[in-house]
Each structure stands twice: as C-alpha cells, then as structure tokens.
Design an enzyme around this catalytic site. Structure first.
Site, PDB file in Angstrom:
ATOM      1  N   GLU A  46       0.882  -1.176   0.000  1.00  0.00           N
ATOM      2  CA  GLU A  46       0.000   0.000   0.000  1.00  0.00           C
ATOM      3  C   GLU A  46       0.911   1.215   0.000  1.00  0.00           C
ATOM      4  O   GLU A  46       1.457   1.595   1.030  1.00  0.00           O
ATOM      5  CB  GLU A  46      -0.887   0.000   1.258  1.00  0.00           C
ATOM      6  N   CYS A  78      -2.364   9.301   2.428  1.00  0.00           N
ATOM      7  CA  CYS A  78      -1.931   8.726   1.136  1.00  0.00           C
ATOM      8  C   CYS A  78      -2.937   8.994   0.033  1.00  0.00           C
ATOM      9  O   CYS A  78      -2.558   9.136  -1.126  1.00  0.00           O
ATOM     10  CB  CYS A  78      -1.696   7.230   1.284  1.00  0.00           C
TER      11      CYS A  78
HETATM   12  P1  NAD Z   1       8.517   4.576   4.601  1.00  0.00           P
HETATM   13  O1  NAD Z   1       8.518   3.767   3.357  1.00  0.00           O
HETATM   14  O2  NAD Z   1       9.664   5.460   4.878  1.00  0.00           O
HETATM   15  O3  NAD Z   1       8.406   3.609   5.875  1.00  0.00           O
HETATM   16  C1  NAD Z   1       7.341   2.694   6.030  1.00  0.00           C
HETATM   17  C2  NAD Z   1       7.751   1.609   7.010  1.00  0.00           C
HETATM   18  O4  NAD Z   1       8.791   0.797   6.433  1.00  0.00           O
HETATM   19  C3  NAD Z   1       8.322   2.125   8.317  1.00  0.00           C
HETATM   20  O5  NAD Z   1       7.827   1.343   9.365  1.00  0.00           O
HETATM   21  C4  NAD Z   1       9.822   1.924   8.131  1.00  0.00           C
HETATM   22  O6  NAD Z   1      10.526   1.794   9.327  1.00  0.00           O
HETATM   23  C5  NAD Z   1       9.827   0.614   7.368  1.00  0.00           C
HETATM   24  N1  NAD Z   1      11.067   0.340   6.619  1.00  0.00           N
HETATM   25  C6  NAD Z   1      11.989   1.230   6.167  1.00  0.00           C
HETATM   26  N2  NAD Z   1      12.954   0.566   5.463  1.00  0.00           N
HETATM   27  C7  NAD Z   1      12.621  -0.752   5.479  1.00  0.00           C
HETATM   28  C8  NAD Z   1      13.188  -1.934   4.920  1.00  0.00           C
HETATM   29  N3  NAD Z   1      14.316  -1.894   4.215  1.00  0.00           N
HETATM   30  N4  NAD Z   1      12.568  -3.116   5.132  1.00  0.00           N
HETATM   31  C9  NAD Z   1      11.417  -3.173   5.828  1.00  0.00           C
HETATM   32  N5  NAD Z   1      10.810  -2.082   6.391  1.00  0.00           N
HETATM   33  C10 NAD Z   1      11.411  -0.895   6.208  1.00  0.00           C
HETATM   34  O7  NAD Z   1       7.143   5.367   4.591  1.00  0.00           O
HETATM   35  P2  NAD Z   1       6.640   6.493   5.622  1.00  0.00           P
HETATM   36  O8  NAD Z   1       7.398   7.747   5.390  1.00  0.00           O
HETATM   37  O9  NAD Z   1       6.607   5.922   7.000  1.00  0.00           O
HETATM   38  O10 NAD Z   1       5.129   6.689   5.152  1.00  0.00           O
HETATM   39  C11 NAD Z   1       4.707   7.635   4.227  1.00  0.00           C
HETATM   40  C12 NAD Z   1       4.345   6.971   2.928  1.00  0.00           C
HETATM   41  O11 NAD Z   1       3.336   5.980   3.160  1.00  0.00           O
HETATM   42  C13 NAD Z   1       3.753   7.924   1.920  1.00  0.00           C
HETATM   43  O12 NAD Z   1       4.327   7.687   0.653  1.00  0.00           O
HETATM   44  C14 NAD Z   1       2.277   7.545   1.892  1.00  0.00           C
HETATM   45  O13 NAD Z   1       1.623   7.844   0.690  1.00  0.00           O
HETATM   46  C15 NAD Z   1       2.336   6.086   2.168  1.00  0.00           C
HETATM   47  N6  NAD Z   1       1.061   5.573   2.696  1.00  0.00           N
HETATM   48  C16 NAD Z   1       0.327   4.737   1.905  1.00  0.00           C
HETATM   49  C17 NAD Z   1      -0.902   4.282   2.371  1.00  0.00           C
HETATM   50  C18 NAD Z   1      -1.757   3.369   1.532  1.00  0.00           C
HETATM   51  O14 NAD Z   1      -2.654   2.747   2.084  1.00  0.00           O
HETATM   52  N7  NAD Z   1      -1.544   3.269   0.242  1.00  0.00           N
HETATM   53  C19 NAD Z   1      -1.349   4.672   3.635  1.00  0.00           C
HETATM   54  C20 NAD Z   1      -0.566   5.516   4.394  1.00  0.00           C
HETATM   55  C21 NAD Z   1       0.648   5.966   3.917  1.00  0.00           C
END
Ligand code: NAD
Length: 476
Positions: free
Chosen positions: A221, A255
C-alpha cells in the site's frame, strides 16, 4: 525538535516475539470464525473504552488535532470492526462448490486456512488506524500478527500491544510489536508468512524484492498523487471545500489526500476565489485543540515541501502561504500553489503535506490523460453535477480508489477494497478481498458413498468404460 522515538529491538528480541507469535498462531487457528468474532468484538470494546489514552498518545506522537484522532483513526476503526465482524462468517466460512451431476456422490467445498504469522510494516501518518485495522483483519482470519510500526510513532503501537495484552482475551503473543527501523522491518519480514507493507514506493520496492526472494506473498500500500479534476459544471462551493479538506486534513499526510487540482478553464478564476478564503480561515495549533491543521510528523518532510514550493515559485507559480511557522515543531502554514504546471515538482512528486497546487486545463479529459501518464494509481476524484459523465471519467482514471464529488473517505467503507493500481501498490486491504488475502484456499473433496467401491475412471481402463465416461463428461 521531534526526535526518533523508537527503541530498536535486538535480533534476539525480534526472534522471541516471532516465536511467541508462532505459538499463538497455532492455538488461534483452531478457533472457529464465530469464536474469533466474539473475542475480537470484546477486544475492540475494551480498547475503545480507553479512547482518551489513544487520543493522547496519537496526538503526542503526530500533533494531529484531537478531533482528527476521532475522525481519522478511531471512527474508521469502529466502522471497520463493524463491517469485518458482520461479514466474517460469509467471507471466511466454508463454501460449498458446485459440481458436475456425475459426481453426485461426492462433496466439494472450499475452506479458508489462516496463513500463520502476518508481518505488518506501517507508516507514521495513521499510527493507530493502519496497524489496528490490518491486525484486526489478520486476527479475524485466524492469524497472529507481528507489527513493525514506523520508528516515528512507536509509542502508539506499544500502547496497542500493552492494551491488547491487558485484556487477556487473546493467546499470549498473538499481537506483538517489534520496534525499530529498517532492520526491524526486515526481521519481521523474514519471520512472517505474509507481509502487508504500507509506506513509500521506494521502501515498498525493497520490501517486495526481499519478499520475492523468500517466495512470500506481499500486499503493498504505497504513495499516490491524487488528482482532483474539477469540471466547469461542478458545484464549486462543495468542490473548493473538498480541495481544502482533502489536501489539508491530517496536515496533508494522507496517502489518498488531494495532491493536485486540475480545473477546467471557464471556472478556474472562480474556483480560486472560493479557495483562497477557505485556506486563509484554517486554524492551526500544536496543542490539538481548536485547530483544523496540525504539524507534520516526519522531520525531513518540512524541507522537502519547502523545496517543492521554491521550485514552483522559480517556475512561475503564485505561492500563497506555505511559510514555516515553527521549524522545531514542524508546523507550516497550508500552501496554495496557483497557476501550477506539470513541470513543477509539486504536480508530479508526492507532497504529503498541506499543499494545494491548482492547474488550469482546457478539458477534464486533458487532466485524465496527465494523471494516467504518471506512475501513481492510488486515488483520484472527479467533480461535476453531471454524475453520468463523472462516472465515465472516473472509469477512465487508472486508480484503485476514485470519487465522484467525493474526496477520499474510502478507507472507512469496510466493504470497499482499498489499494492502488500501477506503482501505488499490489493487492488490497478491506472488502472481501482484503479478508481473504489473510487466508489460503484449501479445496476439499469428500467421497461420501459407496464406501468400498473404486471410481469408474480408476484402473483398469478398457474401451467400454472409456466410451461411457466420455458420454458422462459430455465429450463428443
Ligand atoms: P517509509 O517507506 O519510509 O516507511 C514505512 C515503514 O517501512 C516504516 O515502518 C519503516 O521503518 C519501514 N522500513 C523502512 N525501510 C525498510 C526496509 N528496508 N525493510 C522493511 N521495512 C522498512 O514510509 P513512511 O514515510 O513511513 O510513510 C509515508 C508513505 O506511506 C507515503 O508515501 C504515503 O503515501 C504512504 N502511505 C500509503 C498508504 C496506503 O494505504 N496506500 C497509507 C498511508 C501511507
């Protein structure tokens, strides 16, 4: 200054949580759907009774106005619980399969089998709703959950873990938190049978690659760039209010939130005239009270948005607002970006902040083409009083979530699958599809009678038998 608040789980701690989750999953998978519905309804009742604590911890970590904790975290959670628990029997129960009449002495049905341990890797923008909603669905489907929350909102997740444990309703370890950053996320992925990742496209890609290496199913997502397309015949009062709410609720960190507005030329000036006072009227505060727009959560976001606004200014846009009000506390004024163009970063990169770029287009179809040309496919909306035309345009948009005169409330409709097309994601949460995803099909065939007799198509073969079977199967 906001600080990274996660305590990084050690490898040994992560392994212990994973082992406990697996033990709990073995117990939980033996429960019936009816038992799980009953226990999980009681769980939600116990958690909701502590909603003041949830409001406090979510506000502390994200700065969102308290009313938004109710509207965007607790309210949708309650609605999701309602839909999921009422749909669970129908969706997760055994389903008889139709069969050819010639197999009248056999029974065929589909069972849904839990996957085991589900790893949830979640972002910081909805620190209660996203982990809770997905954990609830996974547990309802018979699984245990290992949750790796965002390192920026770990407290909310730990609150959830402790509050669930305090109810003593679930097997020990059925829902547990592994806190930390990327390493903890990888540990959770490695220890789980399936992963639901919510976050950025960049991280989503590396999670998908790692999961592929282990042949594990993954739901992604990811981010989006919601185009709001306003037609000349739109109800402009509602559309302009929707643009402001859609782009600035949760301080724009949604998002599916409105990320850019395309307006048909004849109503462009009028639309902006309506928009400006509505943006100016937004109230901001850090204490969560009497506020419409709170602060940002993720520190690097403030500079990224400022860079996008500078880029737009340099390329000739009129930027109104957008000032940094309190750098230490990540508070910025909502920004209107007028006369935006597609070569500006603000029109093509996810802003994820309170920013409303507005671009004039000659016709709605032009906006549909521009939207479809990008890699994102999460959410979009069309604004017109001609609903039939609106629905036709909606069908042409390559997004998983679309609204006609509706901005972005799909998440609260539990029956609607939620997710993106193209690079905005893979798979869906919510809806029947979202519940089924936490299970695998087991197809069951039962030979009922006669007990001691071989089936006709078994050995030995002979021509007479073959002719009879051909006729039975409808072959010429
Ligand atoms: P991010 O990708 O930086 O982090 C998301 C999660 O992944 C965090 O818990 C982080 O610690 C973890 N992570 C980081 N590197 C990793 C790795 N190598 N392996 C496994 N896990 C890892 O995203 P963010 O800044 O926390 O969130 C914002 C983004 O989320 C925006 O782009 C937003 O659009 C998106 N988002 C999407 C939805 C949806 O349902 N489509 C909902 C909410 C947010």
């Amino acid at each position: 200054m906001k600080v990274f608040n996660a305590v990084e789980a050690t490898a040994a701690e992560a392994a212990a949580k994973a082992a406990a989750a697996r033990r709990a999953a073995a117990v939980w998978r033996r429960t019936t759907v009816a038992q799980r519905v009953q226990v999980l309804r009681a769980l939600w009742k116990a958690l909701a009774a502590r909603r003041e604590e949830i409001r406090a911890v979510v506000h502390e970590e994200t700065g969102k106005p308290l009313i938004e904790v109710d509207l965007m975290e607790l309210g949708p959670a309650a609605l999701l619980v309602g839909w999921m628990t009422s749909a669970a029997h129908r969706v997760l129960g055994d389903k008889a399969a139709s069969k050819p009449w010639s197999l009248f002495n056999k029974r065929a049905y589909e069972r849904r089998v839990p996957r085991g341990v589900i790893g949830l890797i979640t972002p910081w923008n909805m620190p209660f709703l996203i982990p809770f909603g997905d954990a609830f669905a996974a547990m309802l489907a018979g699984n245990a959950v290992l949750l790796k929350p965002s390192e920026w909102t770990t407290k909310t997740a730990l609150w959830l873990e402790n509050a669930v444990a305090a109810t003593a309703l679930l097997p020990e370890g059925l829902l547990s938190v592994v806190s930390g950053g990327a390493a903890a996320g990888e540990a959770v992925l490695d220890a789980s049978d399936m992963i639901v990742f919510t976050g950025s496209m960049k991280t989503g890609r590396s999670v998908a690659v790692r999961a592929a290496g282990q042949l594990k199913p993954v739901i992604l997502e990811l981010g989006g760039k919601h185009p709001m397309i306003v037609l000349a015949d739109a109800a402009l009062e509602r559309a302009s209010s929707a643009a402001v709410w859609g782009a600035c609720s949760n301080a724009g960190q949604v998002c599916v939130g409105v990320e850019r507005v395309f307006v048909e030329a004849p109503v462009y000036d009028r639309f902006i005239e309506l928009l400006r006072p509505k943006v100016a009227a937004l109230r901001q505060s850090l204490d969560g009270k009497r506020a419409d727009v709170g602060r940002l959560v993720f520190p690097p976001l403030l500079d990224r948005i400022q860079e996008q606004l500078d880029d737009a200014r340099k390329k000739g846009a009129r930027v109104i607002g957008g000032e940094v009000l309190d750098r230490d506390n990540l508070l910025m004024a909502p920004a209107l970006v007028l006369d935006a163009r597609m070569d500006m970063r603000v029109m093509s990169e996810e802003s994820f902040g309170p920013v409303i770029p507005v671009m004039k287009v000659s016709r709605a179809e032009e906006a549909v083409g521009l939207s479809n040309a990008g890699p994102e496919g999460l959410a979009a909306s069309v604004w017109t009083t001609d609903l039939a035309r609106g629905e036709r345009l909606a069908a042409a948009l390559e997004v998983g979530l679309v609204g006609v005169n509706e901005p972005s409330s799909h998440y609260a409709y539990g029956a609607l699958p939620f997710g993106g097309m193209k690079q905005s994601g893979m798979g869906r949460r919510h809806g029947e599809e979202g519940l089924l995803a936490f299970t695998q099909a087991q197809s069951v065939l039962v030979h009922e009678w006669p007990a001691g007799v071989s089936d006709l198509w078994w050995f030995p073969y002979n021509e007479r038998k073959a002719g009879f079977l051909r006729r039975l199967m409808g072959l010429p």
